[in-house]
Design an enzyme around this catalytic site. Structure first.
Site, PDB file in Angstrom:
ATOM      1  N   HIS A   1       0.834  -1.204   0.000  1.00  0.00           N
ATOM      2  CA  HIS A   1       0.000   0.000   0.000  1.00  0.00           C
ATOM      3  C   HIS A   1       0.865   1.250   0.000  1.00  0.00           C
ATOM      4  O   HIS A   1       0.587   2.219  -0.713  1.00  0.00           O
ATOM      5  CB  HIS A   1      -0.928  -0.015   1.216  1.00  0.00           C
ATOM      6  CG  HIS A   1      -2.128   0.872   1.070  1.00  0.00           C
ATOM      7  ND1 HIS A   1      -2.231   2.087   1.700  1.00  0.00           N
ATOM      8  CD2 HIS A   1      -3.272   0.716   0.349  1.00  0.00           C
ATOM      9  CE1 HIS A   1      -3.394   2.646   1.393  1.00  0.00           C
ATOM     10  NE2 HIS A   1      -4.047   1.833   0.573  1.00  0.00           N
TER      11      HIS A   1
ATOM     12  N   HIS B   1      -5.167   5.610  -5.718  1.00  0.00           N
ATOM     13  CA  HIS B   1      -6.348   6.250  -5.147  1.00  0.00           C
ATOM     14  C   HIS B   1      -6.790   7.398  -6.055  1.00  0.00           C
ATOM     15  O   HIS B   1      -6.106   7.767  -6.991  1.00  0.00           O
ATOM     16  CB  HIS B   1      -6.052   6.790  -3.749  1.00  0.00           C
ATOM     17  CG  HIS B   1      -5.780   5.732  -2.739  1.00  0.00           C
ATOM     18  ND1 HIS B   1      -4.550   5.128  -2.608  1.00  0.00           N
ATOM     19  CD2 HIS B   1      -6.582   5.153  -1.809  1.00  0.00           C
ATOM     20  CE1 HIS B   1      -4.599   4.230  -1.643  1.00  0.00           C
ATOM     21  NE2 HIS B   1      -5.818   4.216  -1.144  1.00  0.00           N
TER      22      HIS B   1
ATOM     23  N   HIS C   1      -7.441  -2.532  -4.844  1.00  0.00           N
ATOM     24  CA  HIS C   1      -7.634  -3.054  -3.492  1.00  0.00           C
ATOM     25  C   HIS C   1      -8.281  -4.440  -3.511  1.00  0.00           C
ATOM     26  O   HIS C   1      -8.030  -5.244  -2.607  1.00  0.00           O
ATOM     27  CB  HIS C   1      -8.450  -2.066  -2.667  1.00  0.00           C
ATOM     28  CG  HIS C   1      -7.691  -0.832  -2.275  1.00  0.00           C
ATOM     29  ND1 HIS C   1      -7.659   0.306  -3.056  1.00  0.00           N
ATOM     30  CD2 HIS C   1      -6.908  -0.571  -1.203  1.00  0.00           C
ATOM     31  CE1 HIS C   1      -6.898   1.217  -2.462  1.00  0.00           C
ATOM     32  NE2 HIS C   1      -6.434   0.719  -1.340  1.00  0.00           N
TER      33      HIS C   1
ATOM     34  N   HIS D   1     -14.998   5.521   2.949  1.00  0.00           N
ATOM     35  CA  HIS D   1     -13.644   4.961   2.995  1.00  0.00           C
ATOM     36  C   HIS D   1     -12.646   5.859   3.707  1.00  0.00           C
ATOM     37  O   HIS D   1     -11.970   5.450   4.659  1.00  0.00           O
ATOM     38  CB  HIS D   1     -13.159   4.673   1.570  1.00  0.00           C
ATOM     39  CG  HIS D   1     -11.665   4.556   1.456  1.00  0.00           C
ATOM     40  ND1 HIS D   1     -10.891   5.600   0.978  1.00  0.00           N
ATOM     41  CD2 HIS D   1     -10.797   3.565   1.768  1.00  0.00           C
ATOM     42  CE1 HIS D   1      -9.617   5.244   1.002  1.00  0.00           C
ATOM     43  NE2 HIS D   1      -9.540   4.019   1.478  1.00  0.00           N
TER      44      HIS D   1
ATOM     45  N   HIS E   1     -10.636   5.689   7.688  1.00  0.00           N
ATOM     46  CA  HIS E   1      -9.181   5.695   7.870  1.00  0.00           C
ATOM     47  C   HIS E   1      -8.801   6.707   8.947  1.00  0.00           C
ATOM     48  O   HIS E   1      -8.000   6.417   9.851  1.00  0.00           O
ATOM     49  CB  HIS E   1      -8.493   6.063   6.553  1.00  0.00           C
ATOM     50  CG  HIS E   1      -8.150   4.896   5.699  1.00  0.00           C
ATOM     51  ND1 HIS E   1      -7.025   4.126   5.895  1.00  0.00           N
ATOM     52  CD2 HIS E   1      -8.781   4.354   4.621  1.00  0.00           C
ATOM     53  CE1 HIS E   1      -6.964   3.171   4.992  1.00  0.00           C
ATOM     54  NE2 HIS E   1      -8.032   3.274   4.198  1.00  0.00           N
TER      55      HIS E   1
ATOM     56  N   PHE F   1      -1.794   6.891   4.195  1.00  0.00           N
ATOM     57  CA  PHE F   1      -1.675   5.802   3.229  1.00  0.00           C
ATOM     58  C   PHE F   1      -0.427   4.947   3.458  1.00  0.00           C
ATOM     59  O   PHE F   1      -0.484   3.722   3.366  1.00  0.00           O
ATOM     60  CB  PHE F   1      -1.631   6.359   1.804  1.00  0.00           C
ATOM     61  CG  PHE F   1      -2.956   6.820   1.281  1.00  0.00           C
ATOM     62  CD1 PHE F   1      -4.140   6.296   1.747  1.00  0.00           C
ATOM     63  CD2 PHE F   1      -3.016   7.797   0.300  1.00  0.00           C
ATOM     64  CE1 PHE F   1      -5.365   6.718   1.267  1.00  0.00           C
ATOM     65  CE2 PHE F   1      -4.234   8.238  -0.201  1.00  0.00           C
ATOM     66  CZ  PHE F   1      -5.413   7.699   0.282  1.00  0.00           C
TER      67      PHE F   1
ATOM     68  N   HIS G   1     -11.211  -2.624   4.181  1.00  0.00           N
ATOM     69  CA  HIS G   1     -11.279  -2.674   2.724  1.00  0.00           C
ATOM     70  C   HIS G   1     -12.081  -3.856   2.208  1.00  0.00           C
ATOM     71  O   HIS G   1     -12.558  -3.824   1.066  1.00  0.00           O
ATOM     72  CB  HIS G   1      -9.875  -2.635   2.123  1.00  0.00           C
ATOM     73  CG  HIS G   1      -9.421  -1.236   1.853  1.00  0.00           C
ATOM     74  ND1 HIS G   1      -9.759  -0.558   0.704  1.00  0.00           N
ATOM     75  CD2 HIS G   1      -8.714  -0.373   2.616  1.00  0.00           C
ATOM     76  CE1 HIS G   1      -9.256   0.662   0.749  1.00  0.00           C
ATOM     77  NE2 HIS G   1      -8.626   0.806   1.898  1.00  0.00           N
TER      78      HIS G   1
END
Length: 586
Positions: free
Chosen positions: A178, A196, A205, A327, A331, A349, A362
């Site tokens: 990632h 992204h 993903h 999403h 996070h 990230f 995810h």
């Protein structure tokens, strides 16, 4: 969990092959992939510079009872000259992998680059192995003790593989995938690669979790093992799943927001500031956000998946609805923003994969892809070849490297897994409560042409805006979606960003209560710095589908409507060039 400053040593030349394995953790012969080239060895080097039946949806049930009753308290092509026409994103050239960036002044303290085959052209395309039983991914909050023990053991064994920091199956190497794809370690077509903020988000993903899941299963000799999904779209799952909140467990991560443990209700729109409201209102807001992101704002494929990102174009052209919310807020809600400098682990990230709950989060994001296609209408997979033929690079559970294509991940059952069914109450949670009786007096509001360009969104703004057409027929609505478009939104991409948009209200609206017919949607951004962008100023276009909204508010026949934009986080650093309403074909 190691701190964010832990350094991984640089690697020396070594050979990585299917024979490189820990005998105590080896998969049984019946569980190995059968490829023509599976015994092939790959030279690896690193140096200082390359570091089923859908469930019921609770129709006809009172909304408050729904909340309370459901448990109450989201290769070579990289170096080629750019073609005159677009082409798909190729897999990254691992030879050019470099240090990832946290911000313009700070690099990730260790290399996120994977072990690399010497000849990337020799890496074959992945073929799905034969299977006799689907892997079923269960909702995390409903998992039993036997499943949790199995998941803990698999994760513990993956962590043990970190003893060899260059084992591609190790927990940190898996997390580094990632980091490399998302924080500027890779380049394609002379530009940094970012998976992204574009149509690559969902397929990347999905493939990532596919291999992660198979690795876990191989470590416990269980080819039927399925990752759990964090069911944050259902009131019963709107908490950090308990299995991840046990200190000392392999699923626990110290770098989490401590105030969001012990059954705290997750805020699917969270952006650093705690909303002072009741648990019931938070869950109501969550279901409203899910309805808007899955149904109202995502009637067309590109609105759901994100904007096109062919080879040669700049990264981050625009994200889809679910990547935007919930999403990104999840996070940030999970990450340790109070104690860590960059919101580690989930809140950035580069470090997100170091928290085991990342993969559970995810899994539910991936589930939303399947759920969205079942809603109907024009909600279907993209058909553009530049999307279907885009590629990624992964290692499988036998440490063999493979290339994969987007076109091969569109059907989860063909990939060998499915999701245990759960109710989706957000489907019937269309906001119906109105803030304003009738139409706001647009005559007292400045027109969009007088408000934009806007240098700073440091306070709520209201303006009037012309529609291209009114009183449209059902056929016209089916052919073209009405879009409210904000162009050239600029902000520092190393900061957290969020603003909300409402129709037919003024700037006195209570933006903490989202279950209103006038709530149109939100824009968010998680820090995602790239080395090429030294100023870190991102410029994006944000679209909101408003056809359904105008029907619900009763503004279909109006030529001019009112729009209010409310900054939630980072507004002082947001500028917007213009706002316009367009008719767009799906």
């Amino acid at each position: 969990m190691a701190s964010s400053t832990t350094s991984l040593p640089l690697c020396s030349n070594k050979t990585l092959s299917s024979s490189f394995t820990n005998s105590s953790l080896s998969a049984k012969p019946s569980q190995l992939f059968l490829h023509a080239r599976r015994n092939q060895s790959f030279k690896v080097s690193c140096n200082a510079n390359n570091s089923g039946e859908h469930d019921k949806n609770l129709e006809g049930v009172d909304r408050r009872n729904v909340l309370l009753g459901l448990g109450g308290l989201y290769g070579a092509a990289n170096l080629a000259p750019l073609a005159a026409t677009a082409s798909p994103i190729p897999p990254p050239d691992l030879k050019t992998c470099s240090r990832a960036h946290i911000n313009d002044q700070e690099e990730v303290s260790y290399s996120c680059c994977p072990p690399k085959p010497e000849d990337l052209d020799s890496v074959p395309y992945y073929k799905f192995p034969s299977m006799t039983k689907l892997r079923i991914r269960p909702p995390a909050h409903a998992a039993d003790e036997e499943y949790i023990a199995k998941y803990q053991l698999a994760t513990s064994r993956m962590r043990e593989l970190d003893k060899d920091p260059f084992d591609p199956l190790g927990f940190k190497q898996q997390a580094n995938i990632h980091c490399a794809y998302c924080n500027g370690a890779y380049k394609v077509g002379g530009k940094e690669l970012q998976v992204h903020f574009s149509w690559l988000f969902f397929p990347f993903h999905r493939w990532y979790l596919y291999f992660y899941e198979r690795i876990l299963g191989s470590l416990i000799n269980d080819p039927t093992f399925g990752l759990p999904y964090w069911n944050w779209d259902h009131p019963k799952g709107m908490r950090l799943p308990p299995m991840f909140d046990v200190p000392g467990s392999s699923l626990y991560d110290e770098k989490r927001n401590q105030s969001h443990r012990n059954g705290t209700i997750v805020d699917l729109g969270h952006f650093g500031t705690e909303v002072q409201t009741t648990q019931l209102q938070t869950m109501t807001n969550n279901l409203t956000l899910m309805y808007r992101q899955m149904i109202t704002n995502a009637p067309c494929p590109l609105l759901f998946f994100g904007q096109p990102y062919p080879l040669g174009t700049d990264p981050s052209p625009g994200m889809g609805t679910i990547e935007n919310i919930p999403h990104t807020p999840i996070h940030i809600w999970t990450g340790d923003n109070p104690r860590q400098p960059h919101g580690e682990n989930m809140g950035n990230f580069y470090s997100a994969g170091l928290d085991p709950v990342f993969y559970c989060h995810h899994a539910n994001v991936d589930r939303m892809w399947s759920e969205w296609k079942q809603i109907g209408g024009k909600r279907r997979d993209l058909t553009q070849k530049d999307w279907l033929n885009s590629e990624f690079f992964f290692y499988d559970e036998n440490r063999n490297p493979f290339r994969v294509k987007v076109r091969d991940c569109l059907d989860t059952k063909k990939m060998g897994y499915d999701y245990a069914p759960m109710a989706t109450p957000w489907r019937n949670f269309k906001p119906i409560r109105k803030t304003t009786a009738g139409k706001v007096n647009t005559g007292v509001l400045p027109p969009a042409s007088k408000v934009f360009p806007l240098a700073k969104l440091d306070r709520a703004i209201s303006f009037s805006i012309n529609r291209p057409a009114s009183s449209r027929t059902s056929q016209e609505k089916n052919e073209q979606e009405e879009m409210l478009e904000f162009t050239k939104i600029q902000y520092d991409d190393s900061k957290y960003i969020r603003f909300d948009v409402f129709l037919n209200v003024d700037k006195t609206v209570n933006a903490d209560e989202l279950d209103k017919a006038e709530f149109a949607g939100s824009y968010t951004s998680l820090p995602h710095v790239h080395g090429d962008n030294t100023t870190h100023v991102t410029s994006v276009t944000f679209q909101l589908a408003i056809t359904e909204l105008l029907e619900d508010i009763g503004l279909e026949d109006e030529d001019i409507i009112a729009v209010t934009v409310v900054p939630k986080t980072g507004g002082e650093g947001i500028s917007i060039e213009s706002a316009e309403i367009k008719l767009v074909e799906c």
